[in-house]
Design an enzyme around this catalytic site. Sequence first.
Site, mmCIF file in Angstrom:
data_model
loop_
_atom_site.group_PDB
_atom_site.id
_atom_site.type_symbol
_atom_site.label_atom_id
_atom_site.label_comp_id
_atom_site.label_asym_id
_atom_site.label_seq_id
_atom_site.Cartn_x
_atom_site.Cartn_y
_atom_site.Cartn_z
ATOM 1 N N SER A 1 4.899 6.973 0.643
ATOM 2 C CA SER A 1 4.333 6.624 -0.669
ATOM 3 C C SER A 1 5.406 6.510 -1.753
ATOM 4 C CB SER A 1 3.316 7.676 -1.098
ATOM 5 O OG SER A 1 2.934 7.442 -2.439
ATOM 6 N N LYS B 1 -9.717 8.252 0.940
ATOM 7 C CA LYS B 1 -10.312 7.800 -0.325
ATOM 8 C C LYS B 1 -11.836 7.992 -0.367
ATOM 9 C CE LYS B 1 -6.800 4.389 -1.565
ATOM 10 N NZ LYS B 1 -6.545 3.050 -2.104
ATOM 11 N N ASP C 1 -7.616 0.887 -8.507
ATOM 12 C CA ASP C 1 -6.979 -0.260 -7.838
ATOM 13 C C ASP C 1 -7.347 -1.581 -8.518
ATOM 14 O OD1 ASP C 1 -5.574 1.182 -5.910
ATOM 15 O OD2 ASP C 1 -7.277 1.236 -4.545
ATOM 16 N N GLY D 1 -9.754 -11.871 2.656
ATOM 17 C CA GLY D 1 -9.768 -10.503 3.177
ATOM 18 C C GLY D 1 -10.993 -9.739 2.707
ATOM 19 N N ASN E 1 -13.217 -14.179 4.984
ATOM 20 C CA ASN E 1 -12.624 -13.219 5.920
ATOM 21 C C ASN E 1 -12.790 -13.671 7.364
ATOM 22 O OD1 ASN E 1 -11.246 -10.700 6.169
ATOM 23 N ND2 ASN E 1 -13.095 -9.852 7.095
HETATM 24 P P1 ATR Z 1 -7.115 -2.767 3.179
HETATM 25 O O1 ATR Z 1 -8.211 -1.729 3.149
HETATM 26 O O2 ATR Z 1 -5.763 -2.223 2.821
HETATM 27 O O3 ATR Z 1 -7.456 -3.967 2.350
HETATM 28 P P2 ATR Z 1 -7.877 -3.507 5.927
HETATM 29 O O4 ATR Z 1 -9.193 -2.869 5.833
HETATM 30 O O5 ATR Z 1 -7.055 -3.239 7.116
HETATM 31 O O6 ATR Z 1 -6.910 -3.219 4.683
HETATM 32 O O7 ATR Z 1 -8.124 -5.078 5.769
HETATM 33 C C1 ATR Z 1 -7.206 -5.982 6.151
HETATM 34 C C2 ATR Z 1 -7.769 -7.406 5.954
HETATM 35 O O8 ATR Z 1 -6.835 -8.293 6.536
HETATM 36 C C3 ATR Z 1 -9.102 -7.637 6.659
HETATM 37 O O9 ATR Z 1 -9.881 -8.471 5.845
HETATM 38 C C4 ATR Z 1 -8.685 -8.328 7.949
HETATM 39 O O10 ATR Z 1 -9.651 -9.174 8.515
HETATM 40 P P3 ATR Z 1 -10.794 -8.605 9.528
HETATM 41 O O11 ATR Z 1 -11.818 -7.962 8.663
HETATM 42 O O12 ATR Z 1 -11.288 -9.796 10.242
HETATM 43 O O13 ATR Z 1 -10.080 -7.619 10.425
HETATM 44 C C5 ATR Z 1 -7.527 -9.144 7.476
HETATM 45 N N1 ATR Z 1 -6.644 -9.494 8.595
HETATM 46 C C6 ATR Z 1 -5.777 -8.697 9.242
HETATM 47 N N2 ATR Z 1 -5.141 -9.375 10.232
HETATM 48 C C7 ATR Z 1 -5.630 -10.646 10.197
HETATM 49 C C8 ATR Z 1 -5.357 -11.846 10.948
HETATM 50 N N3 ATR Z 1 -4.438 -11.869 11.928
HETATM 51 N N4 ATR Z 1 -6.037 -12.967 10.601
HETATM 52 C C9 ATR Z 1 -6.951 -12.957 9.608
HETATM 53 N N5 ATR Z 1 -7.247 -11.863 8.873
HETATM 54 C C10 ATR Z 1 -6.596 -10.728 9.150
#
Ligand code: ATR
Length: 282
Positions: free
Chosen positions: A18, A69, A106, A132, A156
């Site tokens: 961190s 969290k 955030d 995402g 997403n």
């Molecule tokens: P955080 O809480 O930090 O935002 P997370 O919950 O791991 O992180 O979310 C990561 C995001 O990146 C998700 O929306 C994920 O899509 P999925 O919900 O389909 O898993 C997206 N993501 C990660 N790798 C990916 C990839 N190779 N292609 C498309 N989306 C991806």
Amino acid sequence: MSDTFRKAAITGHPVAHSRSPLVHGYWLKKHNISGSYDRIDVSPEKAEDFYRNFQRSGLDGANVTVPHKEIAAAACDRLDDAAKAMGAVNTLWLDETGRLCGANTDGLGFLGNLDQLAPGWDVSRESAVVLGAGGAARAVVWALLSRKFTIVHIVNRTYEKAKAITDAFGSGTVAHGWDKLGTLLGKADLLVNTTALGMTGKAPLEIDLAPLPETALVTDIVYAPLETDLLRQAKRRGHQTVDGLGMLLHQAVPGFERWFGVRPEVDETLRRLVLEDLGVVA
Ligand code: ATR
């Protein structure tokens, strides 16, 4: 604020990576405040007990990072609106009566970054596209709705996760799979990447920005590298862009103010300090 020594910390598991101690340490020194900001690793087995009995920690307040969290939010006696909407907190403090209060800053960090680096960015608030559907996406959606965007599209890979966010936030939000991206970009005023794609060591974010109106702002919450492929492509096409480092720094502001009584600034020295520590070339 009195000169009593006040204590805060980043709590989570792990916390070794961190940058929060660096950020708060910089502000404590800059403002000559008598206080500390440490790292406390809270193991998953102990998390519920730790946050439920936060008074026993000896801290006046804390930040919370993954994976605690939600557990920390559940332990709070009071939550701010953002934390209620997200079911997650990143900032804690004890009120005068010892009750545990939680906030999720955030979304405010996201807004603070754009307000600082792209003033007026929210004047045209029609349509935003958020890539995402994780915790960061929730914070960004909350932030955009708070600035009265007419419509926030959440795109997403896994449609169901985007749908879970629109179910939580309701009108003004629409969930989509990746296949709809091209069409949505054609009408977007703002494009935000909240996925980890494009981050050093992760898969690239492959996206064609051709349909995006030239006036659209493009921002990425990834900050390592500072200029992601998404931002580079957007710049080349003439879009205004904002990198993700400021979100990390601005989300720390409300906590510091709450614990130490001074509203700190995100200045260029702090940006450089954190970039150096991350080993990121600006
Ligand atoms: P955080 O809480 O930090 O935002 P997370 O919950 O791991 O992180 O979310 C990561 C995001 O990146 C998700 O929306 C994920 O899509 P999925 O919900 O389909 O898993 C997206 N993501 C990660 N790798 C990916 C990839 N190779 N292609 C498309 N989306 C991806």
